[in-house]
Each structure stands twice: as structure tokens, then as C-alpha cells.
Design a protein around this motif. Structure first.
Motif, PDB file in Angstrom:
ATOM      1  N   THR A  64       0.871  -1.170   0.000  1.00  0.00           N
ATOM      2  CA  THR A  64       0.000   0.000   0.000  1.00  0.00           C
ATOM      3  C   THR A  64       0.906   1.217   0.000  1.00  0.00           C
ATOM      4  N   TYR A  65       0.424   2.273  -0.627  1.00  0.00           N
ATOM      5  CA  TYR A  65       1.128   3.545  -0.491  1.00  0.00           C
ATOM      6  C   TYR A  65       0.128   4.675  -0.534  1.00  0.00           C
ATOM      7  N   GLY A  66       0.535   5.766   0.081  1.00  0.00           N
ATOM      8  CA  GLY A  66      -0.336   6.931   0.135  1.00  0.00           C
ATOM      9  C   GLY A  66       0.276   8.014   0.982  1.00  0.00           C
ATOM     10  N   LEU A  67      -0.576   8.906   1.411  1.00  0.00           N
ATOM     11  CA  LEU A  67      -0.151   9.982   2.289  1.00  0.00           C
ATOM     12  C   LEU A  67      -0.169   9.457   3.716  1.00  0.00           C
ATOM     13  N   LYS A  68       0.259  10.260   4.633  1.00  0.00           N
ATOM     14  CA  LYS A  68       0.313   9.808   6.019  1.00  0.00           C
ATOM     15  C   LYS A  68      -1.075   9.382   6.522  1.00  0.00           C
ATOM     16  N   ASP A  69      -2.115  10.032   6.011  1.00  0.00           N
ATOM     17  CA  ASP A  69      -3.463   9.772   6.522  1.00  0.00           C
ATOM     18  C   ASP A  69      -4.439   9.205   5.486  1.00  0.00           C
ATOM     19  N   SER A  70      -3.967   8.820   4.316  1.00  0.00           N
ATOM     20  CA  SER A  70      -4.871   8.261   3.317  1.00  0.00           C
ATOM     21  C   SER A  70      -4.116   7.330   2.367  1.00  0.00           C
ATOM     22  N   ILE A  71      -4.848   6.396   1.780  1.00  0.00           N
ATOM     23  CA  ILE A  71      -4.251   5.405   0.889  1.00  0.00           C
ATOM     24  C   ILE A  71      -4.560   5.770  -0.558  1.00  0.00           C
ATOM     25  N   LEU A  72      -3.519   5.753  -1.398  1.00  0.00           N
ATOM     26  CA  LEU A  72      -3.688   5.998  -2.834  1.00  0.00           C
ATOM     27  C   LEU A  72      -3.735   4.691  -3.618  1.00  0.00           C
ATOM     28  N   PHE A  73      -3.049   3.654  -3.102  1.00  0.00           N
ATOM     29  CA  PHE A  73      -3.012   2.357  -3.770  1.00  0.00           C
ATOM     30  C   PHE A  73      -2.934   1.264  -2.719  1.00  0.00           C
ATOM     31  N   GLN A 104      13.047 -11.359   2.345  1.00  0.00           N
ATOM     32  CA  GLN A 104      11.795 -12.114   2.318  1.00  0.00           C
ATOM     33  C   GLN A 104      11.257 -12.240   3.736  1.00  0.00           C
ATOM     34  N   GLY A 105       9.959 -12.036   3.893  1.00  0.00           N
ATOM     35  CA  GLY A 105       9.318 -12.136   5.196  1.00  0.00           C
ATOM     36  C   GLY A 105       9.214 -10.825   5.939  1.00  0.00           C
ATOM     37  N   ASP A 106       9.935  -9.795   5.510  1.00  0.00           N
ATOM     38  CA  ASP A 106       9.893  -8.506   6.199  1.00  0.00           C
ATOM     39  C   ASP A 106       8.557  -7.796   5.986  1.00  0.00           C
ATOM     40  N   SER A 107       8.098  -7.142   7.029  1.00  0.00           N
ATOM     41  CA  SER A 107       7.039  -6.146   6.942  1.00  0.00           C
ATOM     42  C   SER A 107       7.732  -4.826   7.220  1.00  0.00           C
ATOM     43  N   ALA A 108       7.547  -3.862   6.341  1.00  0.00           N
ATOM     44  CA  ALA A 108       8.323  -2.632   6.468  1.00  0.00           C
ATOM     45  C   ALA A 108       7.578  -1.450   5.868  1.00  0.00           C
ATOM     46  N   SER A 109       8.078  -0.261   6.176  1.00  0.00           N
ATOM     47  CA  SER A 109       7.588   0.990   5.610  1.00  0.00           C
ATOM     48  C   SER A 109       8.777   1.807   5.155  1.00  0.00           C
ATOM     49  N   PHE A 110       8.549   2.651   4.167  1.00  0.00           N
ATOM     50  CA  PHE A 110       9.557   3.624   3.775  1.00  0.00           C
ATOM     51  C   PHE A 110       8.863   4.835   3.205  1.00  0.00           C
ATOM     52  N   VAL A 111       9.597   5.940   3.147  1.00  0.00           N
ATOM     53  CA  VAL A 111       9.043   7.224   2.718  1.00  0.00           C
ATOM     54  C   VAL A 111       9.836   7.724   1.520  1.00  0.00           C
ATOM     55  N   LEU A 112       9.119   8.112   0.457  1.00  0.00           N
ATOM     56  CA  LEU A 112       9.729   8.706  -0.733  1.00  0.00           C
ATOM     57  C   LEU A 112       8.986   9.988  -1.083  1.00  0.00           C
ATOM     58  N   TYR A 138       4.067   7.423   1.781  1.00  0.00           N
ATOM     59  CA  TYR A 138       4.396   6.364   2.724  1.00  0.00           C
ATOM     60  C   TYR A 138       4.046   5.021   2.091  1.00  0.00           C
ATOM     61  N   PHE A 139       5.033   4.141   2.011  1.00  0.00           N
ATOM     62  CA  PHE A 139       4.871   2.814   1.443  1.00  0.00           C
ATOM     63  C   PHE A 139       4.896   1.806   2.584  1.00  0.00           C
ATOM     64  N   HIS A 140       3.941   0.893   2.597  1.00  0.00           N
ATOM     65  CA  HIS A 140       3.868  -0.162   3.599  1.00  0.00           C
ATOM     66  C   HIS A 140       3.777  -1.475   2.847  1.00  0.00           C
ATOM     67  N   MET A 141       4.627  -2.444   3.223  1.00  0.00           N
ATOM     68  CA  MET A 141       4.616  -3.687   2.464  1.00  0.00           C
ATOM     69  C   MET A 141       4.961  -4.884   3.333  1.00  0.00           C
ATOM     70  N   LYS A 142       4.519  -6.025   2.843  1.00  0.00           N
ATOM     71  CA  LYS A 142       4.881  -7.323   3.398  1.00  0.00           C
ATOM     72  C   LYS A 142       5.466  -8.109   2.232  1.00  0.00           C
ATOM     73  N   ILE A 143       6.739  -8.502   2.347  1.00  0.00           N
ATOM     74  CA  ILE A 143       7.408  -9.232   1.274  1.00  0.00           C
ATOM     75  C   ILE A 143       7.135 -10.714   1.472  1.00  0.00           C
ATOM     76  N   LEU A 144       6.315 -11.259   0.593  1.00  0.00           N
ATOM     77  CA  LEU A 144       5.896 -12.644   0.717  1.00  0.00           C
ATOM     78  C   LEU A 144       6.930 -13.619   0.166  1.00  0.00           C
ATOM     79  N   LYS A 145       7.563 -13.234  -0.960  1.00  0.00           N
ATOM     80  CA  LYS A 145       8.504 -14.142  -1.605  1.00  0.00           C
ATOM     81  C   LYS A 145       9.515 -13.351  -2.419  1.00  0.00           C
ATOM     82  N   VAL A 146      10.767 -13.821  -2.401  1.00  0.00           N
ATOM     83  CA  VAL A 146      11.830 -13.263  -3.234  1.00  0.00           C
ATOM     84  C   VAL A 146      12.331 -14.399  -4.107  1.00  0.00           C
ATOM     85  N   GLN A 147      12.269 -14.198  -5.441  1.00  0.00           N
ATOM     86  CA  GLN A 147      12.671 -15.239  -6.365  1.00  0.00           C
ATOM     87  C   GLN A 147      13.545 -14.655  -7.482  1.00  0.00           C
TER      88      GLN A 147
END
Length: 154
Positions: A64-73, A104-112, A138-147
Motif C-alpha cells: 500500500t502507499y499513500g499519504l500519512k493519513d490516506s491510501i492511494l493504492f 523475504q518475510g519482512d514487513s516494512a515501511s519507507f518514505v519517498l 508512505y509505502f507499507h509492504m509485506k514481502i511474501l517471496k523473493v525469487q
């Protein structure tokens, strides 16, 4: 007497400032900063021997990504998790550069910043009208698999 009070207040404010800086109470509390300027935070980190993300890796993830208080995707709106190939960064601190911070397996956020993300990563002529070049995304993600491509082709 007045000089002593001013000195005491000055020392107290300097100490408070130092504490705030050391506790990371800045614009992105709790986030670490890379040399390329990416602010990131890892919420869960799989301590097992997991796949490191490299250029050419293909990631399956929830994003997911968006602003601090709303989701764009939100990839959860898609029928399946998304797959992204990690490409060479097109500028310091870009989306692909951020992805290589995780495993792989990380749940993380980053800001661009929105400007470079939309114009350089997505190759759009401009950012959407409701954003500016300096808007934080703000990007929030859960990396399910790295191949690798070879693993996918099997």
C-alpha cells in the motif's frame, strides 16, 4: 540572578533538543535513514536465513502507499499479490533502492517524495494535481517471496 536563570533555561533547552534528536522525534519518528536519503522502518524481520533482495529479484508482495493519513493504492484490491522486478535505481533513494533494504518475510515501511516517484519511477509527465513534488508518500509492504527469474521459469 537574571543571568543565572537565562543560563539555566538555555542549558535545559539544549539538553531537551539533544534528547529529541537522539530519540528520533524528527519528521519521521522511528524511521532510520539510508545514505541515499530513504527513511525506512522494519516492523517484523524474519531472522531465518531468508532471501536477500538484489537487482533482478522478483518480489511477490502486498503493498500500500499513500499519504500519512490516506491510501492511494492498495494491492489487496487486486485479485492476487503483486509481483515486481527490482530494477537498477534511476536516482539516489528511488523505489528500487528502497526495496533492496529488505528480505523475504519482512514487513516494512519507507518514505519517498512524490515528485521523483511519479516522474522518474512511473515516468509520468507530472505528479497528480493533488500532490506536490515534495509530498511524502508512505509505502507499507509485506514481502511474501523473493525469487530469481530462473526460479519463476521452472
Amino acid at each position: 540572578m537574571k543571568f543565572k536563570q537565562i543560563l539555566t533555561i538555555t542549558i535545559a533547552l539544549a539538553t531537551l533538543s539533544a534528547i529529541m534528536i537522539s530519540c528520533n522525534f524528527g519528521a519521521y519518528p522511528g524511521y532510520k535513514k539510508t545514505e541515499s536519503g530513504i527513511y525506512y522502518k522494519i516492523y517484523t524481520h524474519d531472522n531465518k536465513d531468508t532471501a536477500q533482495i538484489r537487482l533482478g529479484s522478483i518480489l511477490t508482495l502486498n503493498l500500500t502507499y499513500g499519504l500519512k493519513d490516506s491510501i492511494l493504492f492498495d494491492s489487496k484490491d487486486a485479485p492476487e499479490p503483486i509481483m515486481i522486478r527490482v530494477e537498477a535505481p534511476s536516482y539516489d533513494g528511488d523505489f528500487n533502492d528502497a526495496l533492496t533494504l529488505f528480505k523475504q518475510g519482512d514487513s516494512a515501511s519507507f518514505v519517498l517524495k512524490a515528485g521523483p516517484f511519479f516522474t522518474k519511477t512511473f515516468r509520468q509527465p507530472a505528479v497528480p494535481d493533488f500532490l506536490t513534488d515534495e509530498t511524502d508518500l508512505y509505502f507499507h509492504m509485506k514481502i511474501l517471496k523473493v525469487q530469481s527469474q530462473e526460479e519463476i521459469d521452472r
